[in-house]
Motif scaffolding. Structure first.
Motif, PDB file in Angstrom:
ATOM      1  N   LEU A 160      -7.442  49.311 -13.684  1.00 49.66           N
ATOM      2  CA  LEU A 160      -6.401  48.718 -13.145  1.00 49.66           C
ATOM      3  C   LEU A 160      -6.544  48.627 -11.812  1.00 49.66           C
ATOM      4  O   LEU A 160      -6.331  47.448 -11.005  1.00 49.66           O
ATOM      5  N   ALA A 161      -6.594  49.786 -10.896  1.00 46.30           N
ATOM      6  CA  ALA A 161      -6.661  50.047  -9.762  1.00 46.30           C
ATOM      7  C   ALA A 161      -7.779  49.233  -9.015  1.00 46.30           C
ATOM      8  O   ALA A 161      -7.552  48.492  -8.015  1.00 46.30           O
ATOM      9  N   GLU A 162      -8.888  49.563  -9.458  1.00 44.67           N
ATOM     10  CA  GLU A 162     -10.044  48.811  -9.040  1.00 44.67           C
ATOM     11  C   GLU A 162     -10.108  47.356  -9.188  1.00 44.67           C
ATOM     12  O   GLU A 162     -10.250  46.504  -8.343  1.00 44.67           O
ATOM     13  N   THR A 163      -9.408  46.739 -10.093  1.00 41.65           N
ATOM     14  CA  THR A 163      -9.370  45.165 -10.524  1.00 41.65           C
ATOM     15  C   THR A 163      -8.375  44.841  -9.365  1.00 41.65           C
ATOM     16  O   THR A 163      -8.649  43.615  -8.626  1.00 41.65           O
ATOM     17  N   ALA A 164      -7.338  45.526  -9.259  1.00 39.87           N
ATOM     18  CA  ALA A 164      -6.139  45.308  -8.275  1.00 39.87           C
ATOM     19  C   ALA A 164      -6.707  45.044  -6.767  1.00 39.87           C
ATOM     20  O   ALA A 164      -6.418  43.949  -6.049  1.00 39.87           O
ATOM     21  N   LYS A 165      -7.823  45.891  -6.488  1.00 40.63           N
ATOM     22  CA  LYS A 165      -8.603  45.743  -5.057  1.00 40.63           C
ATOM     23  C   LYS A 165      -9.182  44.370  -4.927  1.00 40.63           C
ATOM     24  O   LYS A 165      -9.578  43.830  -3.977  1.00 40.63           O
ATOM     25  N   LYS A 166      -9.718  43.762  -6.102  1.00 39.38           N
ATOM     26  CA  LYS A 166     -10.329  42.554  -6.215  1.00 39.38           C
ATOM     27  C   LYS A 166      -9.468  41.321  -6.023  1.00 39.38           C
ATOM     28  O   LYS A 166     -10.044  40.201  -5.866  1.00 39.38           O
ATOM     29  N   LEU A 167      -7.944  41.453  -6.038  1.00 41.96           N
ATOM     30  CA  LEU A 167      -7.232  40.339  -6.023  1.00 41.96           C
ATOM     31  C   LEU A 167      -7.338  39.925  -4.350  1.00 41.96           C
ATOM     32  O   LEU A 167      -6.946  40.590  -3.409  1.00 41.96           O
ATOM     33  N   PRO A 168      -7.449  38.546  -4.215  1.00 43.28           N
ATOM     34  CA  PRO A 168      -7.623  37.868  -3.035  1.00 43.28           C
ATOM     35  C   PRO A 168      -5.893  37.769  -2.473  1.00 43.28           C
ATOM     36  O   PRO A 168      -5.115  37.864  -3.301  1.00 43.28           O
ATOM     37  N   GLU A 169      -5.776  37.358  -1.383  1.00 42.36           N
ATOM     38  CA  GLU A 169      -4.752  37.061  -0.746  1.00 42.36           C
ATOM     39  C   GLU A 169      -4.226  35.604  -1.520  1.00 42.36           C
ATOM     40  O   GLU A 169      -4.931  34.823  -1.623  1.00 42.36           O
ATOM     41  N   LEU A 170      -3.066  35.749  -2.101  1.00 38.79           N
ATOM     42  CA  LEU A 170      -2.933  34.704  -3.237  1.00 38.79           C
ATOM     43  C   LEU A 170      -2.080  33.379  -2.234  1.00 38.79           C
ATOM     44  O   LEU A 170      -1.718  33.508  -1.172  1.00 38.79           O
ATOM     45  N   PRO A 171      -2.261  32.120  -2.892  1.00 36.30           N
ATOM     46  CA  PRO A 171      -1.774  31.081  -1.885  1.00 36.30           C
ATOM     47  C   PRO A 171      -0.418  30.903  -1.336  1.00 36.30           C
ATOM     48  O   PRO A 171      -0.704  30.853  -0.207  1.00 36.30           O
ATOM     49  N   GLU A 172       0.406  31.261  -2.004  1.00 38.19           N
ATOM     50  CA  GLU A 172       1.904  31.316  -1.639  1.00 38.19           C
ATOM     51  C   GLU A 172       1.959  32.312  -0.456  1.00 38.19           C
ATOM     52  O   GLU A 172       2.461  31.889   0.820  1.00 38.19           O
ATOM     53  N   ALA A 173       1.520  33.423  -0.480  1.00 34.23           N
ATOM     54  CA  ALA A 173       1.385  34.630   0.633  1.00 34.23           C
ATOM     55  C   ALA A 173       0.641  33.903   1.755  1.00 34.23           C
ATOM     56  O   ALA A 173       0.971  34.189   3.082  1.00 34.23           O
ATOM     57  N   ARG A 174      -0.423  33.360   1.455  1.00 38.32           N
ATOM     58  CA  ARG A 174      -1.300  32.809   2.667  1.00 38.32           C
ATOM     59  C   ARG A 174      -0.598  31.905   3.337  1.00 38.32           C
ATOM     60  O   ARG A 174      -0.757  31.770   4.406  1.00 38.32           O
ATOM     61  N   ARG A 175      -0.205  30.923   2.622  1.00 38.96           N
ATOM     62  CA  ARG A 175       0.582  29.881   3.426  1.00 38.96           C
ATOM     63  C   ARG A 175       1.597  30.637   4.341  1.00 38.96           C
ATOM     64  O   ARG A 175       1.778  29.952   5.693  1.00 38.96           O
ATOM     65  N   ALA A 176       2.546  31.278   3.664  1.00 37.86           N
ATOM     66  CA  ALA A 176       3.652  31.793   4.654  1.00 37.86           C
ATOM     67  C   ALA A 176       3.116  32.553   6.001  1.00 37.86           C
ATOM     68  O   ALA A 176       3.517  32.646   7.016  1.00 37.86           O
ATOM     69  N   ARG A 177       1.847  33.420   5.550  1.00 35.06           N
ATOM     70  CA  ARG A 177       1.234  34.077   6.956  1.00 35.06           C
ATOM     71  C   ARG A 177       0.659  32.891   7.771  1.00 35.06           C
ATOM     72  O   ARG A 177       0.882  33.130   8.892  1.00 35.06           O
TER      73      ARG A 177
END
Ligand code: ADP
Ligand code: ZN
Ligand code: MG
Length: 490
Positions: A301-318
């Protein structure tokens, strides 16, 4: 079509909607065998004893499918179960040679997630996600396209065993528009995580829409209908709008809504009854005896979580903060992860990243829109945009010249660097020539000079604009800015 209902009648009711979305995972091979997971191969070429369910063939779970399911689950805020169980969902259908689909039933891989959608009042609304489970797809019946299609149905079993995830929402959605938003956001998140291509035409994303209506203020849900076979988000919205009105009309005319599955017919813009509750399948789920429980360890689970990209909503806010964007522009720049990545990689190399966003949105975006072109069809590359933004930032070209250069780029379908090299726009860099023009504008606008000297420093921009106009966009902007302030102050 239901007769048009009066708005005050519609207003008495509240729709309740829950969506079930099937998504094909982009793995190289199928869920439980080594066959290619590929759309568009010749019929019945990607098949083997396992996906055909021949006696004695045993399934072996595809690890990549587990990784993708886990990634998708994390991206929509689900809790991933440490131990989940595969189950057989039994039914007979010609395109299901095994007689059952391997799915998950009471112990799915993930539960309790959410997706945020903009609500009607401008606030953010959370739509709950009940569960995300793994399953395999069935084959495909081909009812037309053959000379003898009138009397025969053909089968293509390539899709048997394709890995899917099914994402089931809570009945939290209240309007057809909210359903459309939910699907749009879900698809965007899945595309960002890269687990699916979400291509609806090819069937990689399919949606069943459950809908009921109840009198506003009622505490119980009404009886739902499930609308199947809806192959675009627009059609989901249209089907829901139709179905909401149909159900209200049934109730208003003294009838009862039946629990049933209905088919959307996009040509006619209506739904048809497909099967009622009495005809509903009893799938006789039971644990799949050929597969052990699926264990998702904390380490995996931890390994997979590392592969999560910045998600669209968070990316837009940034990006809104970083590049000084409005919401609409943030959506444009994050339309795909790939495009947002290319933009940001380019912007980081520029003198002023905000200016890159600005040139991209106003000069390139505006022209593409006017021509009805997609971003990929732009003659100007990201490198070209960065060069243009830098030249503007250094004051080596004026914004008017920039516009003229971009006009040429789009007329001749050439990138910016080539056009700039050839056209090298004239610039007036002669101080006395610029000063003469400034003097003239100052003489013609005594009121504005007064304002400036009374402390309204922004008026300087007015003088810069006037001189730029007089010079037909050729005054060196950096020099002009400097000289205007000097003249006004002096
Ligand atoms: P079923 O047993 O018919 O499969 P579920 O309870 O599993 O029904 O729900 C399937 C989908 O239907 C879910 O997305 C859920 O949110 C939605 N749903 C359940 N009840 C209702 C209802 N009364 N009205 C609208 N949607 C509903
Ligand atoms: Zn196979
Ligand atoms: Mg169900």
């Amino acid at each position: 079509m239901p007769a048009a209902l009066a708005p005050e009648v519609l207003a008495k009711y509240e729709p309740v909607i829950g969506l079930e979305v099937h998504v094909q995972l982009l793995t190289a091979t199928k869920a439980f065998c080594g066959c290619a997971n590929h759309f568009g191969s010749a019929p019945n070429t990607n098949i083997c004893p396992v996906c055909l369910g021949l006696p004695g063939a045993l399934p072996v779970l595809n690890g990549k499918a587990v990784e993708f399911a886990t990634l998708a689950a994390l991206a929509i805020g689900c809790q991933v179960r440490e131990r989940s169980i595969f189950a057989r969902k039994n039914y007979f259908y010609p395109d299901l040679p095994k007689g059952y689909q391997i799915s998950q039933f009471d112990k799915p891989i993930a539960e309790h997630g959410f997706i945020e959608v903009p609500a009607a009042d401008g606030a953010v609304k959370r739509i709950g996600i009940t569960r995300l489970h793994m399953e395999e797809d069935a084959g495909k019946s081909l009812h037309d396209g053959f000379a003898d299609s009138a009397t025969r149905t053909y089968l293509d079993l390539n899709r048997c065993g394709t890995p899917l995830i099914e994402i089931v929402s809570e009945p939290d959605i209240r309007t057809a528009d909210e359903a459309f938003e939910y699907l749009t956001r879900l698809k965007e998140i899945l595309l960002y995580t890269g687990v699916s291509d979400c291509n609806m035409e090819e069937g990689s994303l399919r949606c069943d829409a459950n809908v009921s209506v109840r009198l506003k203020g009622a505490d119980k849900f009404g009886t739902k209908a499930e609308v199947k076979n809806v192959n675009s988000f627009r059609f989901v919205r249209a089907a829901l709008e139709y179905e909401i009105e149909r159900q209200i009309e049934v109730i208003e005319s003294g009838g009862r809504v039946m629990q049933e599955s209905r088919l959307w017919n996009s040509a006619e813009g209506r739904t048809y009854s497909m099967r009622t509750k009495e005809q509903a399948h009893d799938y006789r789920y039971f644990p799949e005896p050929d597969l052990p429980p699926l264990i998702v360890s904390a380490a995996f689970l931890a390994e997979t979580a590392k592969k999560l990209p910045e998600l669209p909503e968070a990316r837009r806010a940034r990006m809104i903060a970083e590049y000084d964007l409005n919401t609409q522009d943030a959506f444009t720049l994050t339309a795909s992860r790939e495009f947002a990545d290319r933009f940001e990689a380019a912007a980081r190399t520029a003198r002023n990243p905000r200016r890159v966003a600005n040139v991209l949105l106003s000069e390139v975006g505006g022209r593409l829109k006017a021509l009805g072109l997609e971003q990929e069809q732009s003659p100007v590359s990201m490198t070209g945009i960065v060069q243009a933004a830098d030249l503007l930032d250094e004051g080596k070209i004026s914004s008017k010249q920039l516009k003229q250069l971009f006009d040429v780029c789009f007329e001749k379908a050439e990138d910016f660097p080539a056009v700039y090299d050839r056209e090298k726009p004239q610039q007036i860099i002669d101080v006395s020539a610029i000063e003469a023009m400034i003097d003239e504008v100052i003489r013609a606008n005594p009121k504005q000079v007064e304002h400036y000297r009374a402390g309204k420093k922004t008026v300087a921009g007015f003088f810069v604009g006037q001189v730029m106009k007089a010079s037909r966009g050729q005054a060196n902007p950096a020099l002009l800015n400097e000289l205007v302030v000097k003249k006004l102050d002096g």
